[in-house]
Design a protein around this motif. Structure first.
Motif, mmCIF file in Angstrom:
data_model
loop_
_atom_site.group_PDB
_atom_site.id
_atom_site.type_symbol
_atom_site.label_atom_id
_atom_site.label_comp_id
_atom_site.label_asym_id
_atom_site.label_seq_id
_atom_site.Cartn_x
_atom_site.Cartn_y
_atom_site.Cartn_z
ATOM 1 N N GLU A 1 0.808 -1.225 0.000
ATOM 2 C CA GLU A 1 0.000 0.000 0.000
ATOM 3 C C GLU A 1 0.847 1.284 0.000
ATOM 4 O O GLU A 1 0.318 2.367 0.219
ATOM 5 C CB GLU A 1 -0.928 0.004 1.224
ATOM 6 C CG GLU A 1 -1.893 -1.156 1.285
ATOM 7 C CD GLU A 1 -2.981 -1.083 0.215
ATOM 8 O OE1 GLU A 1 -2.891 -0.228 -0.690
ATOM 9 O OE2 GLU A 1 -3.918 -1.889 0.294
ATOM 10 N N VAL A 2 2.130 1.158 -0.269
ATOM 11 C CA VAL A 2 2.994 2.338 -0.266
ATOM 12 C C VAL A 2 2.519 3.380 -1.271
ATOM 13 O O VAL A 2 2.441 4.579 -0.965
ATOM 14 C CB VAL A 2 4.463 1.941 -0.541
ATOM 15 C CG1 VAL A 2 5.328 3.184 -0.761
ATOM 16 C CG2 VAL A 2 5.018 1.118 0.619
ATOM 17 N N GLU A 3 2.189 2.943 -2.468
ATOM 18 C CA GLU A 3 1.742 3.885 -3.502
ATOM 19 C C GLU A 3 0.460 4.593 -3.083
ATOM 20 O O GLU A 3 0.298 5.806 -3.295
ATOM 21 C CB GLU A 3 1.526 3.160 -4.834
ATOM 22 C CG GLU A 3 1.140 4.090 -5.982
ATOM 23 C CD GLU A 3 0.978 3.369 -7.306
ATOM 24 O OE1 GLU A 3 0.524 4.008 -8.282
ATOM 25 O OE2 GLU A 3 1.296 2.159 -7.369
ATOM 26 N N TYR A 4 -0.458 3.856 -2.489
ATOM 27 C CA TYR A 4 -1.710 4.437 -1.998
ATOM 28 C C TYR A 4 -1.434 5.534 -0.983
ATOM 29 O O TYR A 4 -2.001 6.630 -1.044
ATOM 30 C CB TYR A 4 -2.563 3.326 -1.383
ATOM 31 C CG TYR A 4 -3.717 3.783 -0.513
ATOM 32 C CD1 TYR A 4 -4.862 4.354 -1.082
ATOM 33 C CD2 TYR A 4 -3.673 3.630 0.872
ATOM 34 C CE1 TYR A 4 -5.924 4.760 -0.276
ATOM 35 C CE2 TYR A 4 -4.729 4.026 1.671
ATOM 36 C CZ TYR A 4 -5.853 4.595 1.095
ATOM 37 O OH TYR A 4 -6.902 4.995 1.887
ATOM 38 N N LEU A 5 -0.526 5.271 -0.041
ATOM 39 C CA LEU A 5 -0.209 6.250 0.997
ATOM 40 C C LEU A 5 0.483 7.475 0.414
ATOM 41 O O LEU A 5 0.227 8.605 0.835
ATOM 42 C CB LEU A 5 0.667 5.595 2.068
ATOM 43 C CG LEU A 5 -0.010 4.472 2.867
ATOM 44 C CD1 LEU A 5 1.008 3.738 3.729
ATOM 45 C CD2 LEU A 5 -1.144 5.021 3.730
ATOM 46 N N GLN A 6 1.322 7.261 -0.573
ATOM 47 C CA GLN A 6 1.988 8.382 -1.241
ATOM 48 C C GLN A 6 0.991 9.236 -2.014
ATOM 49 O O GLN A 6 1.102 10.467 -2.054
ATOM 50 C CB GLN A 6 3.095 7.868 -2.160
ATOM 51 C CG GLN A 6 4.275 7.269 -1.405
ATOM 52 C CD GLN A 6 5.291 6.602 -2.321
ATOM 53 O OE1 GLN A 6 4.960 6.186 -3.444
ATOM 54 N NE2 GLN A 6 6.522 6.485 -1.853
ATOM 55 N N GLN A 7 -0.009 8.600 -2.599
ATOM 56 C CA GLN A 7 -1.043 9.348 -3.312
ATOM 57 C C GLN A 7 -1.830 10.241 -2.360
ATOM 58 O O GLN A 7 -2.256 11.335 -2.734
ATOM 59 C CB GLN A 7 -1.991 8.380 -4.040
ATOM 60 C CG GLN A 7 -1.379 7.695 -5.247
ATOM 61 C CD GLN A 7 -2.292 6.648 -5.849
ATOM 62 O OE1 GLN A 7 -3.282 6.245 -5.250
ATOM 63 N NE2 GLN A 7 -1.959 6.186 -7.039
ATOM 64 N N LEU A 8 -2.006 9.780 -1.127
ATOM 65 C CA LEU A 8 -2.711 10.585 -0.132
ATOM 66 C C LEU A 8 -1.862 11.763 0.352
ATOM 67 O O LEU A 8 -2.403 12.735 0.875
ATOM 68 C CB LEU A 8 -3.104 9.718 1.065
ATOM 69 C CG LEU A 8 -4.196 8.667 0.827
ATOM 70 C CD1 LEU A 8 -4.382 7.816 2.077
ATOM 71 C CD2 LEU A 8 -5.508 9.322 0.440
ATOM 72 N N GLY A 9 -0.531 11.634 0.204
ATOM 73 C CA GLY A 9 0.344 12.741 0.588
ATOM 74 C C GLY A 9 1.508 12.366 1.483
ATOM 75 O O GLY A 9 2.345 13.215 1.805
ATOM 76 N N ALA A 10 1.605 11.116 1.914
ATOM 77 C CA ALA A 10 2.708 10.705 2.777
ATOM 78 C C ALA A 10 4.032 10.773 2.008
ATOM 79 O O ALA A 10 4.116 10.340 0.859
ATOM 80 C CB ALA A 10 2.486 9.294 3.294
ATOM 81 N N THR A 11 5.052 11.316 2.642
ATOM 82 C CA THR A 11 6.370 11.391 2.008
ATOM 83 C C THR A 11 7.299 10.290 2.491
ATOM 84 O O THR A 11 8.281 9.966 1.838
ATOM 85 C CB THR A 11 7.031 12.760 2.287
ATOM 86 O OG1 THR A 11 7.112 12.962 3.698
ATOM 87 C CG2 THR A 11 6.200 13.879 1.672
ATOM 88 N N THR A 12 6.996 9.724 3.662
ATOM 89 C CA THR A 12 7.792 8.645 4.230
ATOM 90 C C THR A 12 6.850 7.527 4.669
ATOM 91 O O THR A 12 5.770 7.800 5.194
ATOM 92 C CB THR A 12 8.587 9.128 5.471
ATOM 93 O OG1 THR A 12 9.389 10.250 5.108
ATOM 94 C CG2 THR A 12 9.473 8.023 6.021
ATOM 95 N N VAL A 13 7.243 6.281 4.431
ATOM 96 C CA VAL A 13 6.467 5.136 4.904
ATOM 97 C C VAL A 13 7.324 4.346 5.886
ATOM 98 O O VAL A 13 8.448 3.959 5.577
ATOM 99 C CB VAL A 13 6.006 4.238 3.748
ATOM 100 C CG1 VAL A 13 5.239 3.027 4.285
ATOM 101 C CG2 VAL A 13 5.118 5.025 2.781
ATOM 102 N N VAL A 14 6.787 4.146 7.094
ATOM 103 C CA VAL A 14 7.494 3.467 8.169
ATOM 104 C C VAL A 14 6.892 2.077 8.357
ATOM 105 O O VAL A 14 5.663 1.937 8.436
ATOM 106 C CB VAL A 14 7.373 4.266 9.487
ATOM 107 C CG1 VAL A 14 8.077 3.532 10.628
ATOM 108 C CG2 VAL A 14 7.920 5.674 9.316
ATOM 109 N N ASP A 15 7.739 1.058 8.408
ATOM 110 C CA ASP A 15 7.262 -0.304 8.642
ATOM 111 C C ASP A 15 6.664 -0.392 10.048
ATOM 112 O O ASP A 15 7.304 0.002 11.031
ATOM 113 C CB ASP A 15 8.426 -1.288 8.505
ATOM 114 C CG ASP A 15 7.960 -2.744 8.490
ATOM 115 O OD1 ASP A 15 6.925 -3.060 9.125
ATOM 116 O OD2 ASP A 15 8.629 -3.570 7.850
#
Length: 327
Positions: A184-198
């Motif tokens: 779901e990294v791409e989904y979160l980036q589309q919402l505006g997240a710049t960093t994804v933390v495990d």
């Protein structure tokens, strides 16, 4: 008569089904509403599956959210034709809720539906999105500003997390999203997240004080995740807590609060006063792009909500589930 999901309990245990209900069975209320949409929340899933004693009286119609149009009212604030939204107030727990085509409610529980949203969009937001807005409002009111650093959002692919990311991004914040779903990294980036933390970085027991990372936090997870988020919050930062997806426990130390001046704010969406609700919906109508709701929400029918509750409990649901009660 109208259709509703009804939870009943007898000697053999709990049962859930869609059935026809006589209007005479409706609970007491001074406003009658034709419901367009409801939404499936974690609390609704608990009620439907019976995995937690959420329901306090039987029979019960679940659904802590609803949006629709007033058809009858003896309450001074509402008239036939008004578009309204309801979140919380024990609806779906002690008073029949939104998984029905008709609702009878206390007019004090309602707020006007912002003109910017359709009733379907309002339920794509629902209690989760309204709670996210309460969290963002609390962070801003506490003095957290975009120039202070990243905001951590836990449970990021859930309803609260998804809307929080969108709202924070619109308000100018840099957002780090915590998730256990690598797909779901791409989904979160589309919402505006710049960093994804495990999620694994936060979900196990950690040190009482850790490297300062976050200016603020929106947490819907609780337990070790909330404890670690507090331990990683920068000096003078603010953490908002609104959920317990990992657990109700809080295995933390006082160290972040007395050594770094971190503030932990509890966010209650169920009994929040009306003025706070209106402010939260005003932020949503101002800062949430309705087109973003298309990627956040999935629509299902009234009957499909029963199986969807199991999927939500299993953690396989992304974003929000909107329930069309008229199909």
């Amino acid at each position: 008569m109208f259709s509703a999901v009804v939870i009943e309990k007898g000697d053999a245990g709990q049962s859930v089904a869609v059935r026809n209900v006589e209007e005479s069975e409706l609970p007491e209320g001074n406003v009658r509403i034709d419901v367009d949409y409801s939404s499936l929340n974690f609390k609704d899933a608990l009620a439907i599956t019976g995995k937690s004693p959420v329901v306090r009286k039987f029979p019960m119609v679940p659904g802590i959210d609803l949006a629709g149009t007033v058809t009858e009212s003896s309450h001074g604030d509402w008239s036939a034709g008004d578009r309204v939204v309801l979140n919380g107030w024990g609806v779906g727990e002690t008073h029949w809720g939104g998984f029905a085509q008709t609702a009878s409610l206390n007019g004090d529980w309602l707020v006007p539906l912002p003109a910017e949203f359709t009733t379907k969009q309002a339920m794509a937001i629902g209690t989760a999105g309204y709670t996210a807005s309460l969290c963002v409002e609390a962070l801003v009111k506490a003095g957290v500003s975009p120039d202070q650093g990243e905001i951590l959002v836990t449970g990021a692919t859930g309803g609260v997390g998804s809307v929080a990311i969108a709202l924070l991004t619109k308000a100018g914040f840099t957002v780090a999203a915590s998730t256990g779903k690598a797909s779901e990294v791409e989904y979160l980036q589309q919402l505006g997240a710049t960093t994804v933390v495990d999620r694994a970085e936060l979900s196990e027991k950690g040190k009482p004080m850790q490297k300062e990372r976050w200016a603020g936090v929106v947490d819907s997870v609780g337990s070790f995740t909330l404890a670690n988020a507090c331990a990683q919050t920068r000096y003078g930062g603010t953490v908002t807590a609104c959920g317990l997806a990992q657990g109700m426990d809080f295995p933390a130390s006082v160290a972040p609060f007395i050594l770094r001046g971190v503030s932990l704010l509890g966010i209650d969406s169920v009994m929040a006063p009306k003025d706070r609700r209106i402010t939260a919906w005003a932020r949503l109508s101002r800062d949430l792009d309705p087109s973003a709701l298309e990627s956040i929400a999935t629509e299902i029918s009234l009957a499909e909500s029963i199986n969807a509750a199991d999927q939500l409990m299993d953690g396989t649901v992304r974003g929000r589930i909107v329930v069309d009660v008229n199909r």
